[in-house]
Scaffold this active site. Structure first.
Site, mmCIF file in Angstrom:
data_model
loop_
_atom_site.group_PDB
_atom_site.id
_atom_site.type_symbol
_atom_site.label_atom_id
_atom_site.label_comp_id
_atom_site.label_asym_id
_atom_site.label_seq_id
_atom_site.Cartn_x
_atom_site.Cartn_y
_atom_site.Cartn_z
ATOM 1 N N LYS A 150 -10.708 0.047 -11.387
ATOM 2 C CA LYS A 150 -9.538 -0.101 -10.537
ATOM 3 C C LYS A 150 -9.829 -1.265 -9.607
ATOM 4 C CE LYS A 150 -6.764 1.828 -6.895
ATOM 5 N NZ LYS A 150 -6.783 2.677 -5.685
ATOM 6 N N ALA A 203 -0.965 4.433 -3.726
ATOM 7 C CA ALA A 203 -0.967 4.290 -2.261
ATOM 8 C C ALA A 203 0.384 4.627 -1.652
ATOM 9 C CB ALA A 203 -1.383 2.886 -1.811
#
Length: 262
Positions: free
Chosen positions: A100, A187
């Protein structure tokens, strides 16, 4: 009906919820929350977790108790060069090309450095990594990352840890319209409805951490997130009814006495 799987590079997963490992009060809570979430992919920050430590009481012991797919991330990196070095170290320690990618542009907002992300993504894709970049919700950036060879693209819903939910669903929809790789919201998710909305828009998955770890009851919230992602995915595949300005009768009037339709 064929099984609905999430495909990222050469990997396939049944769960579309990806979770992080930070901010829990202890390893027991971490373990229980991960299990309750049903997640198969768990992300760990190389700068915060010792990936080489496998003994009693280590994070890696928890993660190797079950067949999780570990997704190392480059959280805390502020340059493309630093992110690339961190990804290479993670591959060496874990033997996985998965990463990631995070290149942070600002320590206060934690917004991504888009040029740095593009630079690092190109290097890592050229080196054979399976790259999942955290990025802004800009459709042009998402397309560029896909063109570079990223296995998935992870636009933010809102600033990391903010819990604000999806602030710009229209940009996410534009990204989804042309994407040929999985789009995973990353997020900003604060509660189960945020995760469900992301999935109803057509996102392929959701990655979150603070929404679970920061909840008053992380285990219960992990279960809620699991159900929300599943429900949102089913709703998307089922196809919602169109929005209308005026009412539409739930029962057809055809054949009803006095309706003039008989």
């Amino acid at each position: 009906m064929s099984e609905d799987l999430l495909r990222i590079g050469e990997h396939t997963f049944r769960s579309r919820l990806l979770v992080g490992t930070g901010k829990y009060k202890d390893l027991d809570e971490t373990r229980a929350a991960l299990e309750a979430s049903g997640a198969e992919v768990v992300t760990v920050a190389l700068r915060r977790v010792d990936l080489a430590a496998r003994g009693e009481g280590s994070m890696m012991q928890v993660l190797t108790e079950r067949p999780y797919t570990i997704l190392p991330n480059t959280a805390g990196c502020y340059t493309a060069q630093d992110a690339v070095r961190t990804a290479r170290l993670a591959r060496e320690l874990l033997g996985t090309p998965l990463v990631k990618l995070e290149v942070i542009g600002d320590p206060e907002t934690l917004f991504p450095d888009v040029p740095g992300t593009l630079e690092a993504a190109k290097t890592l894709c050229d080196e054979g990594f399976t790259v999942l970049p955290y990025t802004s919700d800009d459709p042009i950036t998402a397309r560029k990352l896909e063109d570079l060879g990223c296995a998935a693209v992870m636009p933010l819903a809102a600033p990391i840890g903010s819990g604000l939910g999806i602030r710009n669903p229209y940009n996410i929809e534009i990204i989804l319209r042309s994407a040929k790789v999985p789009i995973l919201v990353d997020a900003g998710v604060g509660t189960a409805s945020d995760a469900a909305i992301a999935m109803e828009l057509g996102c392929d998955g959701v990655l979150l951490n603070t929404a679970i770890a920061g909840a008053k009851d992380p285990i219960r919230m992990a279960r809620a997130m699991r159900k929300a992602v599943e429900a949102g995915r089913d709703a998307y595949l089922a196809g919602r009814i169109p929005r209308r300005l005026y009412a539409t009768a739930s029962s057809p009037l055809e054949g009803v006495l006095g309706s003039g339709q008989a």
